[in-house]
Design an enzyme around this catalytic site. Structure first.
Site, PDB file in Angstrom:
ATOM      1  N   SER A   9      10.734  12.038  41.789  1.00 19.65           N
ATOM      2  CA  SER A   9      10.487  10.416  42.148  1.00 19.65           C
ATOM      3  C   SER A   9      11.943  10.006  41.268  1.00 19.65           C
ATOM      4  CB  SER A   9       9.715   9.807  42.259  1.00 19.65           C
ATOM      5  OG  SER A   9       8.894   9.844  40.540  1.00 19.65           O
ATOM      6  N   CYS A  10      12.647   8.744  41.989  1.00 18.39           N
ATOM      7  CA  CYS A  10      13.248   8.134  41.254  1.00 18.39           C
ATOM      8  C   CYS A  10      14.629   8.688  40.358  1.00 18.39           C
ATOM      9  CB  CYS A  10      12.225   6.971  39.808  1.00 18.39           C
ATOM     10  SG  CYS A  10      10.795   6.570  40.557  1.00 18.39           S
ATOM     11  N   ASP A  11      15.455   7.521  40.924  1.00 18.47           N
ATOM     12  CA  ASP A  11      16.753   7.958  39.949  1.00 18.47           C
ATOM     13  C   ASP A  11      17.760   6.723  39.264  1.00 18.47           C
ATOM     14  OD1 ASP A  11      18.191  10.896  40.673  1.00 18.47           O
ATOM     15  OD2 ASP A  11      16.439  10.022  42.365  1.00 18.47           O
ATOM     16  N   GLU A  96      11.578   5.986  34.727  1.00 17.22           N
ATOM     17  CA  GLU A  96      11.910   6.528  35.273  1.00 17.22           C
ATOM     18  C   GLU A  96      10.198   7.832  34.776  1.00 17.22           C
ATOM     19  OE1 GLU A  96      13.862   8.010  37.708  1.00 17.22           O
ATOM     20  OE2 GLU A  96      15.723   6.922  37.582  1.00 17.22           O
TER      21      GLU A  96
END
Length: 420
Positions: A9-11, A96
């Protein structure tokens, strides 16, 4: 103890001159969350608070400060904090989830997302925001369920913090942390510790604690990611994975990164950066931070899932901004299942108006070929038009305050019209 499965998940990305075009800093983030979670875009004006006032965050109360800055946030609609956002001084933060050797505390404390909002509300530079976050981390700790579910999902946090001049990467492991200053070029963070031997600020006991746990012998050069996690830092930028793919995409465009290029990176499905599945990209943000203080910072938000079929809508801080009503979720006060004990016994419908219309439009774009293609073309044209208008503001330095107060809300109306 075995390492947890690699998270997905997530960048978050930043490009500074000379990697970014036009003497600007360009920031971007995809928020990857449970596919059914609604992300809202909300604005809170600057405010003064009574001395000694308490502030209720997602799970705990903390001391409020006397003055908070105006912020615009993209956040899961059930919580107090934010996945990403910006403030009136041109500070942007994205966080993050990260895991490592240090045990994760399930006790309720500040969420990483609470720390994002607190950093934005209390600091007028990137480094000051870092200081706010680490001071609060020391005082209150991080912890608590990060999903609107009776299933517990917890993690440590990393942050990418940018302003008009520089950026900082802050990575945490429990109360311990390391920070790296980014003064030029590109940098990205994903769901792993990434600070290695370039450490510009650190928790005073960071190295001693690692020695006490047997993670570091005190002899070899201290490598934060290698010491506090299971990451092979020698292969970090060459192995397959979203951190590496993001690094490659940033470097591919080095020297010419604009808001449009950053949006293109966030839309990339092949790399996994635009995520699909049970966890998906539920909201996206791109910010342009000109180094000239007389020019406005421009922040684009989708407020809807999947940036490949969403509109990045512009927002500029000015006084008396029109309320962002159509990207704001309904509220439930004391009846909210988040506030009741035990928490998360049911899930109310948190969809805002834009989310509902976009949800129906996404079905059309997927299933009705002709109509879907036409709709996608129209939202792409709307976005191009807004980017062009924002570029004109940055080139000419002319800002019509009367128009800008409605900028984001007006763009939402135009998007809704296409879906209708």
């Amino acid at each position: 103890m075995f390492p947890r499965p690699p998270p997905r998940s997530c960048d978050t990305f930043v490009a500074l001159p000379p990697a970014a075009a036009g003497g600007r800093v360009v920031f971007g983030k995809n928020s990857d969350r449970p596919a059914d979670e609604v992300q809202e875009v909300v604005h809170f004006p600057a405010a003064a608070h009574s001395p000694g006032a308490a502030l209720e965050c997602t799970y705990i109360k903390i001391e409020q400060v006397e003055k908070t800055h105006a912020v615009v946030l993209s956040r899961p609609s059930w919580l107090w904090g934010a996945e990403m956002g910006a403030n009136e001084h041109g500070v942007c933060i994205g966080n993050e989830a990260v895991w490592g050797r240090e045990e994760i505390c399930d006790d309720e404390a500040l969420l990483g997302m609470d720390l994002v909002r607190l950093g934005l509300e209390r600091a007028d530079t990137a480094e000051k925001a870092l200081t706010v976050i680490v001071d609060l981390l020391e005082k209150y700790g991080q912890g608590g369920n990060c999903m609107e579910s009776h299933m517990v999902f917890t993690y440590h946090n990393s942050f990418l913090i940018a302003d008009r001049k520089e950026a900082w990467v802050l990575e945490t492991s429990g109360k311990y942390w390391a920070a790296e200053k980014v003064e030029g070029g590109v940098r990205n963070i994903s769901n792993q510790l990434s600070i290695t031997t370039k450490i510009d600020r650190e928790h005073p006991e960071l190295k001693e604690y690692a020695k006490s746990k047997g993670w570091w012998d005190g002899e070899k050069e201290f490598d934060f990611a290698a010491t506090y996690s299971y990451v092979n830092t020698a292969r970090m930028t060459t192995s397959r994975g979203r951190y590496c793919e993001g690094y490659k995409l940033l470097n591919k465009h080095k020297g010419s990164i604009t808001s449009e290029i950053m949006m293109e990176i966030l839309r990339d499905k092949e790399s996994g950066i635009n995520m699909e599945g049970g966890f998906m990209t539920t909201g996206s943000m791109v910010s342009v931070l000109p180094q000239q203080p007389n020019l406005p910072c421009i922040h684009f938000f989708t407020g809807t899932p999947d940036p490949a079929r969403s509109v990045f809508k512009p927002f500029i801080f000015v006084p008396n901004i029109t309320q962002l009503l159509k990207t704001r979720s309904p509220t439930f006060g004391h009846d909210d299942p988040v506030k009741k004990q035990p928490r998360f016994q049911n899930k109310p419908d948190r969809r805002h108006e834009l989310y509902k219309k976009h949800e129906s439009a996404a079905v059309v774009m997927e299933t009705i070929e002709g109509q879907g293609k036409e709709m996608l073309k129209e939202i792409q044209e709307l976005e191009k038009q807004k980017i062009s208008e924002m570029e004109s503001i940055l080139q000419n330095g002319c800002l019509d305050i009367n128009q800008v107060v409605n900028l984001f809300s007006q763009c939402v109306e135009e998007e809704l019209k296409i879906y209708s």
